[in-house]
Design a protein around this motif. Sequence first.
Motif, PDB file in Angstrom:
ATOM      1  N   SER A   1      -4.747  -3.828   8.576  1.00 21.58           N
ATOM      2  CA  SER A   1      -5.734  -2.788   8.242  1.00 21.58           C
ATOM      3  C   SER A   1      -6.941  -3.321   7.478  1.00 21.58           C
ATOM      4  N   GLU A   2      -7.266  -4.602   7.657  1.00 19.28           N
ATOM      5  CA  GLU A   2      -8.451  -5.167   7.022  1.00 19.28           C
ATOM      6  C   GLU A   2      -9.627  -5.075   7.996  1.00 19.28           C
ATOM      7  N   PRO A   3     -10.803  -4.602   7.534  1.00 15.34           N
ATOM      8  CA  PRO A   3     -11.944  -4.447   8.439  1.00 15.34           C
ATOM      9  C   PRO A   3     -12.454  -5.781   8.966  1.00 15.34           C
ATOM     10  N   ILE A   4     -12.835  -5.800  10.240  1.00 16.62           N
ATOM     11  CA  ILE A   4     -13.375  -6.998  10.880  1.00 16.62           C
ATOM     12  C   ILE A   4     -14.877  -6.816  11.073  1.00 16.62           C
TER      13      ILE A   4
ATOM     14  N   THR B   1      -4.318   0.093   0.990  1.00  8.48           N
ATOM     15  CA  THR B   1      -4.214  -1.055   0.089  1.00  8.48           C
ATOM     16  C   THR B   1      -2.818  -1.239  -0.493  1.00  8.48           C
ATOM     17  N   ALA B   2      -1.855  -0.474  -0.018  1.00  8.49           N
ATOM     18  CA  ALA B   2      -0.502  -0.537  -0.560  1.00  8.49           C
ATOM     19  C   ALA B   2       0.266  -1.729   0.000  1.00  8.49           C
ATOM     20  N   SER B   3       1.472  -1.926  -0.513  1.00 11.92           N
ATOM     21  CA  SER B   3       2.372  -2.957  -0.006  1.00 11.92           C
ATOM     22  C   SER B   3       2.734  -2.642   1.440  1.00 11.92           C
TER      23      SER B   3
ATOM     24  N   GLY C   1       3.420   1.063   5.542  1.00 14.37           N
ATOM     25  CA  GLY C   1       4.111   1.483   6.756  1.00 14.37           C
ATOM     26  C   GLY C   1       4.489   2.952   6.710  1.00 14.37           C
ATOM     27  N   PHE C   2       4.923   3.416   5.528  1.00 18.41           N
ATOM     28  CA  PHE C   2       5.267   4.831   5.379  1.00 18.41           C
ATOM     29  C   PHE C   2       4.038   5.706   5.581  1.00 18.41           C
ATOM     30  N   LEU C   3       2.922   5.334   4.951  1.00 23.08           N
ATOM     31  CA  LEU C   3       1.702   6.129   5.089  1.00 23.08           C
ATOM     32  C   LEU C   3       1.236   6.171   6.540  1.00 23.08           C
ATOM     33  N   CYS C   4       1.303   5.022   7.216  1.00 19.34           N
ATOM     34  CA  CYS C   4       0.903   4.983   8.625  1.00 19.34           C
ATOM     35  C   CYS C   4       1.802   5.872   9.478  1.00 19.34           C
ATOM     36  N   SER C   5       3.087   5.930   9.135  1.00 18.02           N
ATOM     37  CA  SER C   5       4.012   6.771   9.905  1.00 18.02           C
ATOM     38  C   SER C   5       3.682   8.249   9.753  1.00 18.02           C
TER      39      SER C   5
ATOM     40  N   LEU D   1       0.795  14.620  -1.240  1.00 18.70           N
ATOM     41  CA  LEU D   1       0.808  13.222  -1.657  1.00 18.70           C
ATOM     42  C   LEU D   1       0.788  13.106  -3.175  1.00 18.70           C
ATOM     43  N   GLU D   2       1.661  12.259  -3.695  1.00 24.04           N
ATOM     44  CA  GLU D   2       1.598  11.933  -5.114  1.00 24.04           C
ATOM     45  C   GLU D   2       0.361  11.074  -5.365  1.00 24.04           C
ATOM     46  N   GLN D   3      -0.165  11.155  -6.570  1.00 20.71           N
ATOM     47  CA  GLN D   3      -1.376  10.416  -6.905  1.00 20.71           C
ATOM     48  C   GLN D   3      -1.217   8.919  -6.662  1.00 20.71           C
ATOM     49  N   ALA D   4      -0.036   8.376  -7.008  1.00 22.21           N
ATOM     50  CA  ALA D   4       0.191   6.939  -6.849  1.00 22.21           C
ATOM     51  C   ALA D   4       0.074   6.504  -5.396  1.00 22.21           C
ATOM     52  N   LEU D   5       0.440   7.392  -4.466  1.00 22.84           N
ATOM     53  CA  LEU D   5       0.303   7.080  -3.043  1.00 22.84           C
ATOM     54  C   LEU D   5      -1.136   7.274  -2.578  1.00 22.84           C
TER      55      LEU D   5
END
Length: 226
Positions: free
Chosen positions: A129-132, A162-164, A169-173, A204-208
């Motif tokens: 997910s890094e911009p090219i 920017t997460a681990s 992967g969870f956010l993308c799902s 969404l929790e703030q941390a996410l």
Amino acid sequence: MITMSESTEMYLLRTALLQRESQPVPLSLLAQELDVSTVSANEMCRKLMHDGLLIYEPYKGVRLTEHGSAIALRVLRRRRLWEVFLVTHLHLPADEAERIACRFEHVTPDHVADRLGTMLGEPRYTTRSEPIPQAAATEIELPALAATELGVGGEGEVVAITASPTVGGFLCSQGLRPGARIRVLAASGRGQIIVRVGGQELVLEQALAEHIRVVVDHHHLISEEV
């Protein structure tokens, strides 16, 4: 086009990745990122200043000139295109692909990078997910806001997570991936936000939410011919 040394390209690229809103990058930070002494970084940056690639501000740090920025983004384009190729076509792990791409970026002519980009379908993001940067790009407009900063009613395009890898992967799902449109519907006093993405509503929790980087228009990568 004048051939740049690998050392020059690395200084320019690392400065581009560290620089935010044209603010100088401290020499101590640049030296740490490049694993060199502050004295060596100082000497190299003064040379690049004389070459018209950096603006050096004593006691503050360095920032790129337009010429230096264009070179840095061309190098970054080569690296990230190779990362995509190595992961999607040779099925290498992302970390290994990045290490190899970091070597390829210095020996790949721009016309070869352009052909590689065409073959890959001109991807806008790496598999992480890094911009090219697009061909002949002179600037990447980095994500300016976290989803938590949009405010109720705010809407934008997701441009990076920017997460681990696990959290990403969870956010993308859940549909929260680069290119998705997101709108903040409500916010609670406990830091939670309710968003709409892909026709569904999520809490969404703030941390996410802080890991979801967005811009308020579709054109977060600005390019022009050089």
